[in-house]
Design an enzyme around this catalytic site. Structure first.
Site, short mmCIF file in Angstrom:
data_model
loop_
_atom_site.label_atom_id
_atom_site.label_comp_id
_atom_site.label_asym_id
_atom_site.label_seq_id
_atom_site.Cartn_x
_atom_site.Cartn_y
_atom_site.Cartn_z
N GLU A 172 47.39 40.04 -35.85
CA GLU A 172 48.65 39.43 -36.34
C GLU A 172 49.00 38.14 -35.61
O GLU A 172 50.11 37.98 -35.09
CB GLU A 172 49.80 40.45 -36.23
N GLU A 291 45.89 47.36 -41.55
CA GLU A 291 47.08 48.15 -41.20
C GLU A 291 47.87 48.35 -42.48
O GLU A 291 48.33 47.37 -43.09
CB GLU A 291 47.95 47.44 -40.16
#
Ligand code: AHR
Length: 509
Positions: A172, A291
């Site tokens: 991320e 995810e």
């Protein structure tokens, strides 16, 4: 209400990459400590791993586990987790503001992965670290010759290389919350150079570059374009992350959230292919949805957690029945995109937004979301057939056209089985008809349903209220005719005959 699914064995989407049923373990909360590892627990094996947890992980049949983070990754020194345990440093984990003891590191997690029959999807820190730490880690894990890092691995007890195939280039990195957050330019350049160096060590590895942290990131689109501009020739997958929640307590809108996932995936595919066209490249970048899950029940609790504890409970969502239904819709959505989504990781696996929970003084148990994942992971293997669906629609605050029926069929050529997964989003019974084209149906091996009106019901260690029950209520005539209960998750598993005939020839009553 009536709905129909038509499939034809000649019209398929793709073979399913088994890595679509991956999961994720981060060094955070009670995922590792008190999760997979608890040496003082009665079920612990000689290495301290909870065998009750291992049993449940095996039930889920997970081929790949992403490790060690997550946000944790961006401040992690992998070298802290190797060598004698008593010499390993205690470090502050700035991502979750906890203390990491490093009792579990690379070697221990590798042993656990072998016991769990899974492979590691290793992530390298591109927050506080960079090219050097990443290429050293590949050498440590995968190099078979005589070199500093591979010799260190051997002296730490692993003679043979780990041969880790799938690697993530950071986590991320588009998120301002990330330690070492970067602009797309900064990250794109670093990821490209890191990828080059990692592949120079081991050219057989596959690399996942970071896409957006969720579909509504303000940088979505531009981030992917810029990052791929820099990395296209060096990477194999682009990542997507997304969590959903029912904060507004609006069931119809909540169950439609899989349409957002669908749109997100289609958007990212379009971006990958736009860069491909612009570069005149022959290579196709696939997607790693590394995810995905439901995450919101624990938000309030987590705001009050005292910092700098070792493995405090964090992100311990207790899932209810409506979460089971959305999870089923999300799984079906991933299957619909199995031609491009080759890796997906249910985040996470144990205790932290997880299908498996542990009581440190008791047993490991299955959350409500355990079962749809378990069924799709075990039976959704083979080739996904293109679904032609007839269903009524409804509209919600966020979605204009939501089909009441969400469904997909997968044909398992090895077992000669056809498996249909279906969610009835409607609050009424659905007469469901499945037409199979040239496929010859032998019989229904299993028709299982999860249904019931108590939408907020949860499972606990003592009581597993939400689990599949067997349903006998179907007829076989020119296909399958059955009823889907209001608000239900369904799996219909059929054996197929050997010969195929023209038309709808399944006449068995
Ligand atoms: O899975 C929990 C967290 O969600 C991960 O650490 C991070 O990558 C994401 O924001």
């Amino acid at each position: 209400m009536e709905a129909k699914l038509k499939v034809d064995k000649n019209f398929s989407i793709s073979k399913v990459d088994p890595r679509l049923y991956g999961s994720f373990i981060e060094h955070m909360g009670r995922a590792v400590y008190e999760g997979i590892y608890q040496p003082d627990h009665p079920s612990a094996d000689e290495e301290g791993f909870r065998t009750d947890v291992l049993e449940l992980v095996k039930e889920l049949n997970i081929p790949l586990v992403r490790y060690p983070g997550g946000n944790f990754l961006s401040g992690y020194n992998w070298e802290d987790g190797i060598g004698p345990v008593e010499k390993r440093p205690k470090r502050l984990d700035l991502a979750w503001r906890t203390v990491e003891t490093n009792e579990i590191g690379l070697h221990e997690f590798f042993k656990w992965s072998e016991k769990a029959n899974t492979e590691i999807n290793m992530a390298v820190n591109l927050g506080t670290r960079g090219i050097d730490a990443a290429r050293n880690l590949v050498e440590y894990c995968n190099f078979n010759g005589d070199s500093y890092w591979s010799n260190l691995r051997k002296s730490n007890g692993l003679d043979e290389p780990l041969n880790i195939k799938t690697w993530c280039l950071g986590n991320e990195m588009d998120g301002p919350w990330q330690i070492g957050h970067k602009t797309a330019e900064e990250y794109g350049r670093l990821a490209a150079e890191t990828a080059k160096a990692m592949k120079l060590v081991d050219n057989s590895i596959e690399l996942v570059v970071c896409g957006s942290s969720h579909s509504h990131m303000p940088t979505f689109g531009d981030w992917e374009l810029t990052v791929l501009e820099h990395t296209y020739e060096y990477v194999d997958f682009l990542s997507l992350h997304q969590y959903y929640g029912n904060q507004e307590d609006d069931l119809e809108n909540y169950l439609a959230r899989s349409l957002d996932m669908d749109e997100f995936i289609s958007g990212v595919i379009a971006i990958c292919d736009a860069v491909k066209a612009k570069k005149h490249s022959k290579k196709t970048i696939n997607l790693s949805f590394d995810e995905w899950n439901i995450w919101y029940h624990s938000n309030e609790h987590d705001e009050k957690v005292k910092p700098w504890q070792i493995a405090p409970p964090l992100l311990e969502d207790h899932y209810n029945f409506e979460d089971t239904l959305l999870l089923g819709c999300l799984l079906i959505t991933l299957l619909k995109h199995s031609d491009r989504v080759k890796i997906a990781c249910l985040a996470q696996l144990v205790n932290v937004i997880a299908p498996i929970m542990t009581n440190p003084n008791g047993e490991a148990w299955r959350q409500t979301i355990f079962y749809p994942f378990m069924q799709v992971s075990n039976y959704g293997r083979g080739t996904v057939l293109h679904p032609v669906v007839e269903s009524e629609f409804y509209a919600t605050n966020d979605f204009d056209k939501v089909p009441y029926l969400e469904t997909i069929a997968v044909i398992n050529e090895e077992k000669n089985e056809l498996v249909i997964f279906a969610v009835n989003r409607a609050q009424e019974t659905m007469d469901f008809r499945i037409e199979l084209g040239e496929l010859v149906l032998e019989n229904v091996i299993e028709f299982s349903q999860i249904s019931g009106s108590e939408i907020k019901k949860v499972n606990t260690e003592k009581e597993e209220s939400i689990k599949p029950t067997t349903c006998k209520d179907y007829t076989l005539k020119e296909g399958i005719n059955c009823q889907l209960q209001p608000l239900s998750w369904n799996m219909i598993r059929c054996s197929l005959g050997n010969k195929t005939q023209g038309g709808n020839s399944n006449e068995m009553e």
